[in-house]
Design a protein around this motif. Sequence first.
Motif, short mmCIF file in Angstrom:
data_model
loop_
_atom_site.label_atom_id
_atom_site.label_comp_id
_atom_site.label_asym_id
_atom_site.label_seq_id
_atom_site.Cartn_x
_atom_site.Cartn_y
_atom_site.Cartn_z
N ALA A 73 0.86 -1.18 0.00
CA ALA A 73 0.00 0.00 0.00
C ALA A 73 0.89 1.23 0.00
CB ALA A 73 -0.90 -0.01 1.22
N VAL A 74 0.51 2.20 -0.82
CA VAL A 74 1.31 3.43 -0.95
C VAL A 74 0.38 4.63 -1.08
CG1 VAL A 74 3.21 2.23 -2.14
CG2 VAL A 74 1.34 3.25 -3.48
N SER A 75 0.96 5.80 -1.03
CA SER A 75 0.24 6.99 -1.45
C SER A 75 0.66 7.21 -2.89
CB SER A 75 0.63 8.18 -0.58
OG SER A 75 0.05 9.35 -1.13
N PHE B 178 5.72 2.67 2.39
CA PHE B 178 4.90 1.54 1.94
C PHE B 178 4.61 0.62 3.11
CE2 PHE B 178 8.78 -1.07 1.45
CZ PHE B 178 8.33 -2.33 1.81
N LEU C 8 -6.52 -0.31 3.84
CA LEU C 8 -5.40 0.56 3.49
C LEU C 8 -4.94 1.29 4.75
CD1 LEU C 8 -6.03 2.35 0.10
CD2 LEU C 8 -5.15 0.07 0.63
N CYS D 48 -2.64 6.04 2.78
CA CYS D 48 -2.45 5.31 1.52
C CYS D 48 -3.70 5.43 0.66
CB CYS D 48 -2.19 3.84 1.80
SG CYS D 48 -0.63 3.57 2.65
#
Lengths: 641, 641
Positions: free
Chosen positions: A70-72, A93, A102, A106
Motif C-alpha cells: 500500500a502506498v500513497s 509503503f 489501506l 495510503c
Amino acid sequence: MKEREVYLDNPTLKEALDRFFEELEDAGALKLVESEIVDVREALGRVTAEPVFARISSPHYNAAAMDGIAVSAKDTFGASEKNPVRLKEGVSFWPVDTGDPLPPGCDAVIMIEEVHPLGNGEVEIVSPCSPWDNVRGIGEDMAATELVVPENHRLRPQDLSAILAAGHTAVRVRKKPKVAIIPTGTELVNPGTPLKPGDIIESNSAMLAGLVEEWGGKAVVLEKVKDDFELIKQKVQTAASSADVVLINAGSSAGTEDYTSSCIKALGKLSVHGVAIKPGKPVALGYIAGKPVIGIPGYPVSAYLAMELFVKPILYRMQGLPVPKREKVRARLSRRVVSSIGTLEFLRVKVGKMGGEFIASPLSRGAGVIMSVVRADGLVRIPESKEGIEAGEEVEVELLKSKEEIENTVLMIGSHDVTIDILANELKRHYPEITLSSAHVGSMGGIIALKRGETHMAGIHLLDPETGEYNVPYIKKYLGDRRILLVNLAYRQQGLMVKKGNPKGIRGIEDLVREDVTFVNRQKGAGTRILLDLKLKELSIDPERIKGYGKEEYTHLAVAAAVAGGGADVGMGIMAAAKAFDLDFIPVGQERYDIAIPEEFFHMDSIQKILKILRSEEFKKKIEALGGYNTSMTGELIGGD
Amino acid sequence: MKEREVYLDNPTLKEALDRFFEELEDAGALKLVESEIVDVREALGRVTAEPVFARISSPHYNAAAMDGIAVSAKDTFGASEKNPVRLKEGVSFWPVDTGDPLPPGCDAVIMIEEVHPLGNGEVEIVSPCSPWDNVRGIGEDMAATELVVPENHRLRPQDLSAILAAGHTAVRVRKKPKVAIIPTGTELVNPGTPLKPGDIIESNSAMLAGLVEEWGGKAVVLEKVKDDFELIKQKVQTAASSADVVLINAGSSAGTEDYTSSCIKALGKLSVHGVAIKPGKPVALGYIAGKPVIGIPGYPVSAYLAMELFVKPILYRMQGLPVPKREKVRARLSRRVVSSIGTLEFLRVKVGKMGGEFIASPLSRGAGVIMSVVRADGLVRIPESKEGIEAGEEVEVELLKSKEEIENTVLMIGSHDVTIDILANELKRHYPEITLSSAHVGSMGGIIALKRGETHMAGIHLLDPETGEYNVPYIKKYLGDRRILLVNLAYRQQGLMVKKGNPKGIRGIEDLVREDVTFVNRQKGAGTRILLDLKLKELSIDPERIKGYGKEEYTHLAVAAAVAGGGADVGMGIMAAAKAFDLDFIPVGQERYDIAIPEEFFHMDSIQKILKILRSEEFKKKIEALGGYNTSMTGELIGGD
C-alpha cells in the motif's frame, strides 16, 4: 339404492378457475401467508416478505484488492525504468494482502509482482500508480441502503451471501402455506397392510404432499377417515381452522359414498363441483372459514391434474410468487387420438427427438393409471372444441422434463419384453444422462413406428410363415426402402400360461378350443399373436372356436395378470411374465426377439451405449436369471439385411 | 517479506477439469455415495440406488371403474330399447362404487346412468355390455415385476405414489453426499459481529452450503479457522475422514497467508493450483484420503464459479445423476468488453428481450462483487482465444433464470436514483411475475441504450445549458427520429455531500477549488456531472483547478461512499445518498428526473403496470419519505415530445 350427489353444472376449466378464484378473492381466502424472521443461513428457497436493503456498505472500508504494498500514489509519480522510485516499509509503503484495510494516508496498492525488494525494508518500483489503483473502495460491491433483493423473491445461495455481507443476520420471509391433506375412503389401507380384494393402498397423499412441498408449501397428511359424513365434516372443520388450505382426497365424485362436496357445502361455500376436464372431472372447489378447500378426485391421474390446475396457483399466490410456466415444445403426434367435444382432455405423452423434430406418443389415458404420469414426458391439451387429434398433427406439449433430458432419450416402440425394463435400468445406471423410453404396441406397431419415423428403434419378433424366418422378411416387406440394422436382444421361450398347478389340465394349443377353457389373446400385429395364429393354422384350428380369442391385451404381463385374476384360464406369452404372476408355463416354442435400428440412428452416441450394455456379461447374466431366455446372440448384428 | 506460494502452471479450464477428474478417478475419489433405505413418504427428491419393480399389481383385483352395477356380460346380451333386459339385485346384478371388487361371476360394470330402477330390487337395461366393460383389470396400472422407476432416478411426487401403489413402503436411495465447508481467514468475523476495518463478514459459506443443498448434497459448515497452517491442516484432515467432499474457503491464491494448497499437498495430492479462468483463477484442486478437496477462492464471484465448475460435477457424479445443463439463448451484447487472451472469462450479464431479440448487458466484472451474481440473468463465456467481444456481437448466454422470467423483465438503463430500487420492489410486490432490472450508466448512457434498442426505458436528468430545459432537448437531439414518451419519476434535490458536521466548512461549488479540498466526481454523461459542469461554467471555474475532478464514480451511492470512507471531502449527488451514509447535504439545485419510453414499448402490459405503481399514493409516500424528492409530477406524462 341410496341417494346420490349430482353435478349442478359442468363448467369449462376457464369458467371454473374464474369462478373459484373470484369467490376466493371475495371471501378473503387468497391472502398472502404471514411472515416470520429466520436466520439468513437457513433461508435458502424461502420467499422474502419485505425488501432487503444493505445495512452497511461492502466493503465497509477501503480494501487492498491485491497482495502487494500500500502506498500513497503521489509518492510513485515519475517512477520509470530509468528513474526507479525507492520506498521504505512503515514510512512510504506497507505490505498488504488482499482484503487488508489501506493504512492511513495510503490510496493505492502496487501488485507484489511489480515490487523489487532491495533488502533492509526497502523496495523499488519502476512505474507510477494512480490513486485508487488496486483498491476496492467502500461500497464497491454494495452501498449502504442499496436494494439487495426485493420482496417476493425466492432466495438463492448467492442471495444469502449478499444479505449477510449487507450486514443482516436474519431476514423476514413468508411462512410456508400449511396444507392439510385428508385421505378419505373406507376402502383405504395404509401402505404395508396385507391386501384383500377391494382394499386400496393409501398412496395418493404421498403425491399430494410431494407436490405441495415442491410448490413451497408445508404438507400435513392427516390420518385417513372412513366414508362417514360426520367424521369427515369434523376433520375438515378442524383442518380449516389450523391450515391455510385443506385438501380432501377422494369422495369428490357424484358416487354413493362421496361426501366431500356436501361437506364443503355444509361448512362453507361450494363454488364448483365438477369441471369439463378429463381426467379430473370430479374435482370440488370451495372454501370454509376463509380457507380454500379442494376435493381432490381419487384416481391418481385426476388427483395429479386437480393439484396442478387448482392447488398450484393458490399456493404460489399465497407466497406472492408467479406460477412458473412449463417449458413447451411443438411436436408431431404419433397416433390418432379421439376425444369428446366439450371436454378438455390432458393427454400424457412420451416425447422423443427424431432427427430434427419432436414426436409425441400418447400414453394410457386411464385416470387410474399413475404410471402414465410417471412415464410421461409431457402433457398435451385437447381443447373442448376438438373431437381429437390426427396422427401427424402438430401439437403443443407442456414438458414435465427438461428439453435436454428429452433430447437424451432413446425411443423404443414395439413389442413388449421384460428385458427392456432391465436394459432401461442398466443404461441409466451406467450412463445417467441417457434414458431409454419404451412404448408397447406390438411388433407390427414397432415396424409402423419405424416407417413413420416415430422411433429410434423397434423391438420385434415376427415369424414369417412362408420362410420360417424371423423379422428379416417383415423389414424387407415394410421397410424395403430403408437401411435397417437388426441387433439381437435375445431368444426367448413362448408358451401357454395357466394357473398354478394347471387346474384345467391344459397340455398345449389344441386344448384352447375346449368348452371349459377361456383364452385371453394378444392384439393383432403382436409377434405372439402371429406365432399363435401360425400354430393354429398348422393344427388346422379355427380361431373362432376359441372362447376369448377376441379379448386382446397389449403386453405379456397384462395377459399373465388376466390369467392370474381369473379373467381367463390360459394365455400365450413369455416365461418371465408367467413367473412374475406365479403361473405355470407350458413351452410352445423359441423365438428370436431383435431390435431394428435405422442406419441413420445406429451411430448415435446413445445407441452405441445401448449396444455396449447389450453386449456386457452383466446384462446377459441378469436376463438369463429371469428364465426362458437364451443370450447366445444378444447384442450381435443379425446378417441378412 | 514472507515467502509465498507460486502457481506451477496455469492450465485452461478444460485441461484442469480433465486432469482433476482423471486423478480423482484413479484415486477412487469419485465413487457413488452409499445407499440407505428410507420411507417412501420421505423420499421426495432423493435418488434411487436400485431399480424399483412392482411387488404387486395395481389394481390387485378386478375393480369397478365406474359407479353402477356389476353384471355378467352374457346376461345383458340382446338388450335393446324394444327388448329391455331385467336384472335382479343379488341374483344378476350387484351395486358397485368405483374401486369396488367385482363380485364372483361378474365380468362387467354398467354405469349407473344407464340403469333404470324398477323398484323391488329390480332394474332394467336397454343395451348390452361386453365382458370387461368399465372394469379395471388386475395390473391395468402396473403389473407385478414391472419397472416402476429405474436406478439413478430423482424421485418426484408421482413416483412416490406409484412406488407405494406397487406395494413398497420403503425405497433404497443414495445418501446425500456430505460436504464439509471450512471457512479460513484471520480476518473473518461471524455475521452480526460489530465491524472494524479489515474485518470480513463470513458470508461465503452460506452460499457454498446453499449450492451444495441445491445440488443434492448435505452441507456441514465448520467453525472458521484462522490463518494457521497447523490448525487448518488438522481441520482438513478430520473433515476428509468424515465427509465425502471437503471445501476449504479462501486461502487458495498465492498470497502470504494462503495455506490451502500447501495443506492439500501435505495431506494428499494437489492436482491443479490455479486455472486460466476469470474470476476463479486461484482455485486449488486435489484429494486427501480418497476424498475430493477443493480450495475455493475467497472472492465471492470466484467462489460461485469455482463451485459451479468443479464442485457441481463431483456432487452429481457421486449421486449417479447427469449434470443438468443450463438453458441457453443467443443474445446481442450491448457494450464492448475487452478481455485477456489466454483466460476464459465468465461475464455476468443482464438479459432483456427487446422486441424479438435478447440483449445482454455486462454487469460489474469484479470478482468481489457478489451483487453481480445476485443481479445476473446469465453468464457469457469469453473464450481464451478472444480479446473481447464487440458491442452488438452475438453471444451465447447460459441463463441463471428461466427464459420466461427474462421475458417478463423490463429493462431500465440510465441514471441511478434510489427511487428506482423502491419502484422495483413495489412492482414485484404487486405483480410478482414482472421484474424491473436496472443498470446504472448515467443519463447519456441511457439515451445511447435507447438509440441502440438495448433498453425498454431510460432514466434521465439532463439539463440543456442553452434552454435551461430538462431532457426534452436531448431526446430531440439524439433520438429525433423516434417517438419517445417522457414520464416524470420525480423532482429531486442535487447538492454537495460532505462529512457529518462539515469539517472542511464547505459552503458551495466555489469551495471545490480550495487547496485543502478533495472532490470525487461522477462519470462523463451523468446528469449530475452535466449539472456540475454547468454550475462551474456559470461561476467561471476551470475544472482543472478542482483536485479529484478526474476521479469518477458511477452512482450517487458510490460518491457518498467515497466521501464517507475518506477518499474525498466532497462529492455531488442526491440527498437520499447523503442520508444513506449519514453525510451532510448542501443543496445546489432541483432537477427533473424523467423516464424516457419509446412509443413501441409504452403499451406493453408490464410498462403500464409500472406507470400504475408510479401513480399510486403508496409509492409517492415512500419516496417523499426519503427526503429531497418532490412527487407533484410523478407518473405524469411530460408534454413537449
